[in-house]
Each structure stands twice: as C-alpha cells, then as structure tokens.
Motif scaffolding. Structure first.
Motif, PDB file in Angstrom:
ATOM      1  N   UNK A   1      16.883  51.256  47.515  1.00 34.50           N
ATOM      2  CA  UNK A   1      17.331  51.516  48.880  1.00 34.50           C
ATOM      3  C   UNK A   1      17.068  52.926  49.352  1.00 34.50           C
ATOM      4  N   UNK A   2      17.107  53.902  48.422  1.00 39.88           N
ATOM      5  CA  UNK A   2      16.899  55.296  48.818  1.00 39.88           C
ATOM      6  C   UNK A   2      15.422  55.702  48.777  1.00 39.88           C
ATOM      7  N   UNK A   3      14.545  54.772  48.394  1.00 38.64           N
ATOM      8  CA  UNK A   3      13.104  55.040  48.346  1.00 38.64           C
ATOM      9  C   UNK A   3      12.373  53.847  48.979  1.00 38.64           C
ATOM     10  N   UNK A   4      12.426  53.708  50.300  1.00 35.24           N
ATOM     11  CA  UNK A   4      11.897  52.506  50.945  1.00 35.24           C
ATOM     12  C   UNK A   4      10.413  52.240  50.722  1.00 35.24           C
ATOM     13  N   UNK A   5       9.640  53.256  50.378  1.00 32.45           N
ATOM     14  CA  UNK A   5       8.196  53.052  50.169  1.00 32.45           C
ATOM     15  C   UNK A   5       7.876  52.593  48.745  1.00 32.45           C
ATOM     16  N   UNK A   6       8.896  52.568  47.864  1.00 30.40           N
ATOM     17  CA  UNK A   6       8.672  52.269  46.443  1.00 30.40           C
ATOM     18  C   UNK A   6       9.060  50.833  46.115  1.00 30.40           C
ATOM     19  N   UNK A   7       8.226  50.174  45.318  1.00 34.10           N
ATOM     20  CA  UNK A   7       8.502  48.844  44.773  1.00 34.10           C
ATOM     21  C   UNK A   7       8.341  48.941  43.261  1.00 34.10           C
ATOM     22  N   UNK A   8       9.243  48.307  42.519  1.00 37.19           N
ATOM     23  CA  UNK A   8       9.179  48.315  41.058  1.00 37.19           C
ATOM     24  C   UNK A   8       9.080  46.876  40.569  1.00 37.19           C
ATOM     25  N   UNK A   9       8.047  46.575  39.811  1.00 34.02           N
ATOM     26  CA  UNK A   9       7.859  45.244  39.231  1.00 34.02           C
ATOM     27  C   UNK A   9       8.076  45.329  37.730  1.00 34.02           C
ATOM     28  N   UNK A  10       8.982  44.496  37.214  1.00 30.93           N
ATOM     29  CA  UNK A  10       9.211  44.419  35.768  1.00 30.93           C
ATOM     30  C   UNK A  10       8.749  43.048  35.303  1.00 30.93           C
ATOM     31  N   UNK A  11       7.881  43.047  34.308  1.00 30.52           N
ATOM     32  CA  UNK A  11       7.273  41.807  33.826  1.00 30.52           C
ATOM     33  C   UNK A  11       7.512  41.670  32.331  1.00 30.52           C
ATOM     34  N   UNK A  12       7.945  40.479  31.921  1.00 30.74           N
ATOM     35  CA  UNK A  12       8.172  40.235  30.490  1.00 30.74           C
ATOM     36  C   UNK A  12       8.120  38.737  30.211  1.00 30.74           C
ATOM     37  N   UNK A  13       7.788  38.372  28.969  1.00 30.52           N
ATOM     38  CA  UNK A  13       7.856  36.955  28.583  1.00 30.52           C
ATOM     39  C   UNK A  13       9.298  36.594  28.256  1.00 30.52           C
ATOM     40  N   UNK A  14       9.605  35.286  28.241  1.00 34.32           N
ATOM     41  CA  UNK A  14      10.955  34.866  27.839  1.00 34.32           C
ATOM     42  C   UNK A  14      11.234  35.283  26.396  1.00 34.32           C
ATOM     43  N   UNK A  15      10.198  35.220  25.562  1.00 33.74           N
ATOM     44  CA  UNK A  15      10.325  35.697  24.185  1.00 33.74           C
ATOM     45  C   UNK A  15       8.945  36.115  23.695  1.00 33.74           C
ATOM     46  N   UNK A  16       8.935  36.960  22.682  1.00 36.45           N
ATOM     47  CA  UNK A  16       7.668  37.418  22.121  1.00 36.45           C
ATOM     48  C   UNK A  16       7.054  38.565  22.904  1.00 36.45           C
ATOM     49  N   UNK A  17       5.749  38.720  22.723  1.00 35.78           N
ATOM     50  CA  UNK A  17       5.026  39.851  23.287  1.00 35.78           C
ATOM     51  C   UNK A  17       4.277  39.469  24.556  1.00 35.78           C
ATOM     52  N   UNK A  18       3.870  40.475  25.291  1.00 33.27           N
ATOM     53  CA  UNK A  18       2.983  40.272  26.424  1.00 33.27           C
ATOM     54  C   UNK A  18       1.640  39.768  25.904  1.00 33.27           C
ATOM     55  N   UNK A  19       0.878  39.028  26.703  1.00 32.98           N
ATOM     56  CA  UNK A  19      -0.396  38.458  26.244  1.00 32.98           C
ATOM     57  C   UNK A  19      -1.362  39.514  25.709  1.00 32.98           C
ATOM     58  N   UNK A  20      -1.837  39.290  24.488  1.00 31.83           N
ATOM     59  CA  UNK A  20      -2.817  40.185  23.876  1.00 31.83           C
ATOM     60  C   UNK A  20      -2.306  41.580  23.600  1.00 31.83           C
ATOM     61  N   UNK A  21      -0.979  41.742  23.480  1.00 33.38           N
ATOM     62  CA  UNK A  21      -0.410  43.076  23.288  1.00 33.38           C
ATOM     63  C   UNK A  21       0.692  43.056  22.235  1.00 33.38           C
ATOM     64  N   UNK A  22       1.081  44.248  21.795  1.00 31.04           N
ATOM     65  CA  UNK A  22       2.186  44.383  20.852  1.00 31.04           C
ATOM     66  C   UNK A  22       3.462  44.797  21.569  1.00 31.04           C
ATOM     67  N   UNK A  23       3.406  44.854  22.897  1.00 23.36           N
ATOM     68  CA  UNK A  23       4.541  45.283  23.704  1.00 23.36           C
ATOM     69  C   UNK A  23       5.270  44.072  24.284  1.00 23.36           C
ATOM     70  N   UNK A  24       6.514  44.306  24.730  1.00 22.43           N
ATOM     71  CA  UNK A  24       7.356  43.214  25.188  1.00 22.43           C
ATOM     72  C   UNK A  24       7.632  43.225  26.690  1.00 22.43           C
ATOM     73  N   UNK A  25       7.344  44.321  27.365  1.00 25.32           N
ATOM     74  CA  UNK A  25       7.613  44.382  28.807  1.00 25.32           C
ATOM     75  C   UNK A  25       6.724  45.433  29.459  1.00 25.32           C
ATOM     76  N   UNK A  26       6.585  45.264  30.762  1.00 21.72           N
ATOM     77  CA  UNK A  26       5.717  46.123  31.558  1.00 21.72           C
ATOM     78  C   UNK A  26       6.447  46.430  32.848  1.00 21.72           C
ATOM     79  N   UNK A  27       6.389  47.676  33.291  1.00 19.08           N
ATOM     80  CA  UNK A  27       7.051  48.061  34.534  1.00 19.08           C
ATOM     81  C   UNK A  27       6.080  48.859  35.392  1.00 19.08           C
ATOM     82  N   UNK A  28       5.738  48.319  36.548  1.00 13.16           N
ATOM     83  CA  UNK A  28       4.819  49.001  37.455  1.00 13.16           C
ATOM     84  C   UNK A  28       5.564  49.558  38.649  1.00 13.16           C
ATOM     85  N   UNK A  29       5.226  50.781  39.029  1.00 10.01           N
ATOM     86  CA  UNK A  29       5.809  51.400  40.224  1.00 10.01           C
ATOM     87  C   UNK A  29       4.715  51.551  41.267  1.00 10.01           C
ATOM     88  N   UNK A  30       5.055  51.154  42.476  1.00  9.90           N
ATOM     89  CA  UNK A  30       4.096  51.160  43.579  1.00  9.90           C
ATOM     90  C   UNK A  30       4.660  51.979  44.734  1.00  9.90           C
TER      91      UNK A  30
END
Length: 197
Positions: free
Chosen positions: A50-79
């Motif tokens: 709410x205090x940063x109207x130009x910013x969007x944050x996307x959090x992506x994760x599988x229900x279980x296990x790792x992201x496709x082709x990766x050893x990580x479990x979640x990804x967070x993009x800021x736009x």
C-alpha cells in the motif's frame, strides 16, 4: 517504451555480468514469471504494498519439493512500474539439518565466487532471545555499479526443544533500473527515491 530502450541499450553489457536466473531478464513483466509458474503448476502469490503503489511482489513456490530444474524452493520477484528489478531465490529444506544447509550455502557461495569474483562479507550476527538462538551471515558482490548479488544465511536453534532449522537466500538486484523507473514516476522538480525498498 523508455524502459524498453533502457533495458535494450544500457543493460545489454550489464546482463552478461549479472543476469537474474530462470531465464528472466531485467525489465521483464510479471506476466513472464506468471506464465512460467503456470506451465509448471506452481503457486503464485501477488502482493501490492500500500505504501509503494508502483511496486508488485510475486512469490512463486511448488506445493512441495523444489522449483523446476533447481535446488531452491521459492522465488520472489519485485517489479517497479511493471518491470523486474529484483529477484530473490529462497533455499529451505526442513528435512536437512543445519550442517547440511550450511554446507549447501558454502557450496553456492563458492560457485558464485567462481562466476562473479570473491564475495565480500556483509555482516554477521548472533542473538539469543526467549530460548531461540539466531545466527546470520551475509555476503555481497557488485560486479557492475548498481548490479548486486546478496547471499544471506540464517540458522535458528530452539534451545529448549533442541531443534534447529537453517535457510538461505540469494538476491539479484538491479538498482540502476529501479532508479530509472523511479525517475520516470517522479513529479517534475522532485527528486526520485523518496521511498526505500
């Protein structure tokens, strides 16, 4: 339009030095990340601060296990203004002990140092509060002015129950792009960057 020109002209050489992972590029739109998540049936959570109207944050994760082709479990993009300027990759494995997670962290640090040059120590903290001991360390690298890597590790030990868990994250950030996008939104005569991300 101006953002597209900036990414094409100014980032062309910088991207060779520090590109975000998962086939993403600085200045990508949220749709690219959402399409990728949809193709792999991943959960997507969208935050609109709410205090940063130009910013969007996307959090992506599988229900279980790792992201496709990766050893990580979640990804967070800021736009900012619909353009990717920061990406954080999260590593968490409740089944692995802190020793295993610390070894994985050190291995990633070694790989990053080989690819981008030695990472500088950022900070190291240890606190104990209410029976929980927390230890954190972080390292960073700025291979090109305004392009950052930040690698951070945190281990939390429940001293009463004798259990512990460790996580670490790798952040990619393009401050050059973020500052240019802020300037585009700043009213004439007012300096950009009044809000801090």
């Amino acid at each position: 339009m101006l953002t597209g020109l900036w990414c094409g002209a100014c980032c062309a050489s910088a991207q060779a030095v520090l590109e975000p992972p998962f086939g993403l590029r600085w200045g990508d739109t949220p749709e690219k990340l959402i399409d990728w998540a949809s193709r792999h049936s991943l959960d997507v959570n969208i935050s609109l601060p709410g205090d940063q109207p130009a910013v969007r944050i996307l959090k992506i994760s599988p229900r279980k296990g790792n992201l496709p082709g990766a050893k990580s479990q979640a990804l967070e993009g800021r736009f900012h203004s619909g353009r990717l300027y920061e990406l954080t990759v999260h590593y968490r494995d409740p089944e692995a002990g802190t020793d295993v997670m610390e070894a994985r962290f050190n291995q990633l640090k070694k790989e990053l140092s080989t690819e981008y040059g030695a990472l500088a120590a950022n900070r190291q903290d240890r606190t104990v509060k209410d029976g929980f001991a927390t230890r954190s360390v972080s390292f960073h690298r700025e291979p090109v002015k305004g392009l950052f890597l930040l690698l951070a590790y945190t281990a939390v030990e429940d001293q009463l129950r004798k259990t512990s868990e460790a996580t670490f994250s790798l952040l990619y950030r393009n401050d050059n792009l973020r500052q240019d996008l802020e300037k585009l939104l700043a009213p004439a005569g007012k300096p950009a960057g009044g809000e801090r991300k």
